[in-house]
Design a protein around this motif. Structure first.
Motif, PDB file in Angstrom:
ATOM      1  N   GLU A   1      71.898  48.766  34.687  1.00 13.84           N
ATOM      2  CA  GLU A   1      70.607  49.457  34.564  1.00 13.84           C
ATOM      3  C   GLU A   1      70.268  49.792  33.120  1.00 13.84           C
ATOM      4  O   GLU A   1      69.091  49.912  32.765  1.00 13.84           O
ATOM      5  CB  GLU A   1      70.623  50.731  35.407  1.00 13.84           C
ATOM      6  CG  GLU A   1      70.635  50.464  36.904  1.00 13.84           C
ATOM      7  CD  GLU A   1      70.470  51.727  37.712  1.00 13.84           C
ATOM      8  OE1 GLU A   1      69.332  52.214  37.822  1.00 13.84           O
ATOM      9  OE2 GLU A   1      71.490  52.238  38.211  1.00 13.84           O
TER      10      GLU A   1
ATOM     11  N   PRO B   1      59.286  52.692  39.887  1.00 15.65           N
ATOM     12  CA  PRO B   1      60.226  51.781  40.547  1.00 15.65           C
ATOM     13  C   PRO B   1      61.551  52.475  40.814  1.00 15.65           C
ATOM     14  O   PRO B   1      61.971  53.346  40.043  1.00 15.65           O
ATOM     15  CB  PRO B   1      60.382  50.637  39.539  1.00 15.65           C
ATOM     16  CG  PRO B   1      59.979  51.219  38.226  1.00 15.65           C
ATOM     17  CD  PRO B   1      58.941  52.253  38.531  1.00 15.65           C
ATOM     18  N   PRO B   2      62.218  52.115  41.916  1.00 13.53           N
ATOM     19  CA  PRO B   2      63.481  52.782  42.282  1.00 13.53           C
ATOM     20  C   PRO B   2      64.600  52.535  41.283  1.00 13.53           C
ATOM     21  O   PRO B   2      65.561  53.301  41.225  1.00 13.53           O
ATOM     22  CB  PRO B   2      63.811  52.173  43.648  1.00 13.53           C
ATOM     23  CG  PRO B   2      63.061  50.880  43.684  1.00 13.53           C
ATOM     24  CD  PRO B   2      61.819  51.091  42.882  1.00 13.53           C
TER      25      PRO B   2
ATOM     26  N   MET C   1      63.557  47.415  36.331  1.00  9.00           N
ATOM     27  CA  MET C   1      63.349  46.020  36.723  1.00  9.00           C
ATOM     28  C   MET C   1      62.689  45.247  35.596  1.00  9.00           C
ATOM     29  O   MET C   1      61.919  45.803  34.807  1.00  9.00           O
ATOM     30  CB  MET C   1      62.487  45.935  37.990  1.00  9.00           C
ATOM     31  CG  MET C   1      63.178  46.413  39.247  1.00  9.00           C
ATOM     32  SD  MET C   1      62.234  46.063  40.763  1.00  9.00           S
ATOM     33  CE  MET C   1      61.060  47.399  40.745  1.00  9.00           C
TER      34      MET C   1
ATOM     35  N   LYS D   1      71.653  49.938  45.513  1.00  4.41           N
ATOM     36  CA  LYS D   1      70.331  50.149  44.909  1.00  4.41           C
ATOM     37  C   LYS D   1      69.460  48.899  45.044  1.00  4.41           C
ATOM     38  O   LYS D   1      68.266  48.985  45.330  1.00  4.41           O
ATOM     39  CB  LYS D   1      70.484  50.536  43.441  1.00  4.41           C
ATOM     40  CG  LYS D   1      71.118  51.895  43.225  1.00  4.41           C
ATOM     41  CD  LYS D   1      71.262  52.210  41.737  1.00  4.41           C
ATOM     42  CE  LYS D   1      71.909  53.579  41.530  1.00  4.41           C
ATOM     43  NZ  LYS D   1      72.064  53.894  40.087  1.00  4.41           N
TER      44      LYS D   1
ATOM     45  N   ASN E   1      68.351  48.450  48.731  1.00  5.85           N
ATOM     46  CA  ASN E   1      67.324  49.449  49.054  1.00  5.85           C
ATOM     47  C   ASN E   1      65.981  49.059  48.444  1.00  5.85           C
ATOM     48  O   ASN E   1      64.925  49.262  49.053  1.00  5.85           O
ATOM     49  CB  ASN E   1      67.744  50.832  48.551  1.00  5.85           C
ATOM     50  CG  ASN E   1      68.636  51.568  49.542  1.00  5.85           C
ATOM     51  OD1 ASN E   1      68.395  51.539  50.746  1.00  5.85           O
ATOM     52  ND2 ASN E   1      69.671  52.226  49.040  1.00  5.85           N
ATOM     53  N   THR E   2      66.018  48.479  47.252  1.00  7.06           N
ATOM     54  CA  THR E   2      64.785  48.006  46.621  1.00  7.06           C
ATOM     55  C   THR E   2      64.173  46.862  47.408  1.00  7.06           C
ATOM     56  O   THR E   2      62.953  46.801  47.608  1.00  7.06           O
ATOM     57  CB  THR E   2      65.072  47.567  45.178  1.00  7.06           C
ATOM     58  OG1 THR E   2      65.599  48.674  44.433  1.00  7.06           O
ATOM     59  CG2 THR E   2      63.807  47.064  44.485  1.00  7.06           C
TER      60      THR E   2
ATOM     61  N   ASP F   1      62.419  48.297  50.369  1.00  6.49           N
ATOM     62  CA  ASP F   1      61.126  48.900  50.011  1.00  6.49           C
ATOM     63  C   ASP F   1      60.046  47.829  49.873  1.00  6.49           C
ATOM     64  O   ASP F   1      58.928  47.985  50.384  1.00  6.49           O
ATOM     65  CB  ASP F   1      61.247  49.671  48.700  1.00  6.49           C
ATOM     66  CG  ASP F   1      62.113  50.918  48.818  1.00  6.49           C
ATOM     67  OD1 ASP F   1      62.325  51.378  49.964  1.00  6.49           O
ATOM     68  OD2 ASP F   1      62.566  51.416  47.774  1.00  6.49           O
TER      69      ASP F   1
END
Length: 575
Positions: A375, A401-402, A405, A455, A458-459, A462
């Protein structure tokens, strides 16, 4: 009895508040991903190479998970498996034999037939050395000048002339890289009507010969043989001034077919419009030509990130959406592909042989290498955002954004989303980036970022749920190709096509055309078979790549294609 009644009432209250237990959101955990990777990267699966036992073991594991989840089989004959045929390798038959100057040489140790070789017996009373076997278009360099080679065998050096070779000539400015490939030298030799070719390695170069992949190699009509340095030593021939007076023998190459398996499962929604979520589960086995490992000891390539990570993502997403099935508008097809490492074979086959109505495929999401999220750097790479008008709007307006990106518009790349993009389907490709362990035995499960995988998935949830609930259809857009994730580019120009690795044709079948590139401007279409570029015949992908190396920006040429029963000459400009 009172305790039983109270327990029952509590259960009823929970059901009222939360709905049916099957509708509760499934929570992704690092442990679940770790369990999948432990199976997929186990030594017993030996790197999951397509066509090997390890691939079949992995396929059965994936099918077992799909069955346990309760997904419908959507492969062939009411199973989870969709079989596809491919050429696994080109092997040497029992009739390979070579004697030079009357001395018998040993297969693989002293000589090796090239995969482009014909199956043929031969008896050459003379072998003519032709230096590097290079002839340039402008005749600035011509290794065949003054030599009588018609109907004879020739001896050709690999690689290109060194600076000392050109010091006394007018050829210092020649771009020899354009003429140094084995394919180019084979074509040049055949242009001079030779009857056989022998290659060897000059001093100062590695005597190792990297073989072409077995995918659609079109054999020539003459024997083509690589002579190793051990042969010269055995024959007592000076490699700096070789004279091979005679050669007698036979070449026999056998194409070994095999079968790969996609694993396909279906989760019905309220409509039969389908979202495809996929990843490839095959890897390199014990290595092979695509391996970046240079050690002497043969080692398993477990492929934890590439692509046990994406496969685990598909399995966990299947669990999540099954738990939330009642909220799905669109149906979801979960598919793990094989043969990606051999040239997106499984996904190419499926895109031409879908087990759902191809006209009702809504979008395709591909996860390839999602196990190394960093990240603090680029985070999650999302490619293909330009393949739909609605994708672009969504990501442009994504205010929070979660996770971090980075985006690419292109719908093409070296993974399984490309055949779907070429079929006119909006695609997204999720990717956490290449790393030093890529295509090495070091790509192991111990250094996967499991919290990062949670993560990423999960993205994906979404994004999937947004488009599932908000749209009945998406507007497909063509994009310009993007080589950022495609590895090193060895060509000065590109035609802008995606080759079809499945079709067994003479030539190169076009499986997709990139927007705004030379092929599209020239009118080349998906399904065309390229048979000639300029004055170069194109029998297979290797001859196509060799022909492409001849061109530079600003060049214009004619590409001959077969389109159905018609043969067309199309003008291409490399801008």
């Amino acid at each position: 009895m009172r305790k039983i009644i109270i327990s029952f009432l509590i259960s009823v209250i929970i059901l009222i508040l939360n709905g049916n237990a099957a509708d509760r959101a499934y929570e992704f955990t690092p442990e679940a991903f770790r369990e999948h990777l432990a199976v997929l990267t186990a030594d017993s699966l030996e790197g999951r190479e397509a066509g090997e036992v390890g691939e079949w073991k992995a396929a059965w594991y994936i099918a077992g998970v799909f069955k346990t989840i309760g997904l419908e089989p959507k492969g062939n004959s009411d199973t989870y498996f969709q079989a596809f045929e491919f050429i696994k390798k080109i092997d040497f038959g029992k009739n390979n034999y070579l004697a030079v100057n009357g001395t018998e040489l040993e297969l693989n140790t002293d000589f090796t037939p090239l995969l482009q070789s014909a199956n043929a017996a031969f008896d050459f009373p003379e072998i003519v050395p032709v230096n590097y076997g290079i002839t340039t278009e402008d005749s600035a360099w011509n290794d065949y000048a003054g030599l009588d080679v018609e109907g004879k065998a020739v001896l050709i050096k690999r690689f290109a002339p060194e600076s000392e070779d050109t010091a006394d000539t007018d050829s210092n400015a020649v771009d020899f890289d354009r003429y140094s490939s084995l394919t180019d030298k084979i074509i040049t030799a055949q242009d001079h009507n030779v009857s056989g070719i022998f290659f060897y390695t000059p001093e100062g170069h590695d005597d190792t010969l990297l073989f072409l992949g077995a995918t659609r190699v079109h054999p020539r009509d003459i024997p083509i043989i690589f002579l190793r340095r051990t042969a010269f030593e055995k024959l007592g021939i000076d490699i700096n001034a070789p004279r091979l007076f005679s050669a007698r023998g036979e070449t026999e190459l056998v194409h070994i077919p095999d079968t790969g398996y996609n694993v396909v499962a279906y989760l019905p929604g309220k409509t039969d419009t389908t979202i495809i979520i996929g990843a490839h589960y095959d890897h390199l086995g014990w290595g092979g030509p695509s391996s970046r490992y240079r050690g002497e000891q043969k080692m398993i390539h477990p492929g934890a990130d590439d692509n046990a990570s994406g496969t685990s993502g598909v399995l966990e997403l299947a669990r999540y959406f099954k738990a939330n099935q009642n909220r799905l508008k669109h149906s979801i097809l979960f598919i793990t592909f094989s043969g990606e490492e051999k040239g997106v074979l499984g996904s190419s086959y499926f895109s031409h042989n879908m087990t759902v109505d191809s006209s009702k495929v809504f979008m395709m999401f591909n996860m390839d290498m999602i196990g190394r999220l960093r990240e603090e750097e680029k985070g999650l790479g999302v490619l293909g955002v330009g393949t739909s008008e609605e994708f672009k709007k969504y990501f442009d307006t994504l205010s929070e954004p979660p996770l971090k990106m980075s985006f690419r518009e292109s719908g093409t790349g070296p993974s399984d989303h490309t055949p779907f993009y070429n079929s006119g389907i909006p695609v997204l490709f999720f990717f956490t980036g290449v790393h030093e362990d890529y295509h090495k035995p070091d790509d192991v499960m111990e250094i996967i970022n499991y919290d990062g995988m949670v993560k990423v998935t999960n993205t994906v949830v979404d994004i999937t749920e947004h488009f599932d609930t908000s749209f009945n259809q998406l507007t497909f857009l063509k994009t310009k190709s993007d080589s950022t994730y495609g590895g090193p580019q060895n060509f000065s120009v590109t035609l802008g096509i995606m080759p079809d690795f499945i079709s067994d044709v003479k030539g190169l079948r076009v499986d997709g055309v990139s927007g705004g590139r030379p092929a599209e401007r020239a009118g080349i279409l998906k399904g065309d078979v390229i048979i000639k570029m300029g004055d170069r015949e194109v029998d297979d992908i290797y001859m196509y790549m060799n022909a492409l190396k001849k061109f530079r920006k600003g060049d214009t040429t004619t590409v001959k294609v077969e389109r159905g029963t018609d043969t067309l000459d199309l003008k291409v400009e490399f801008k």
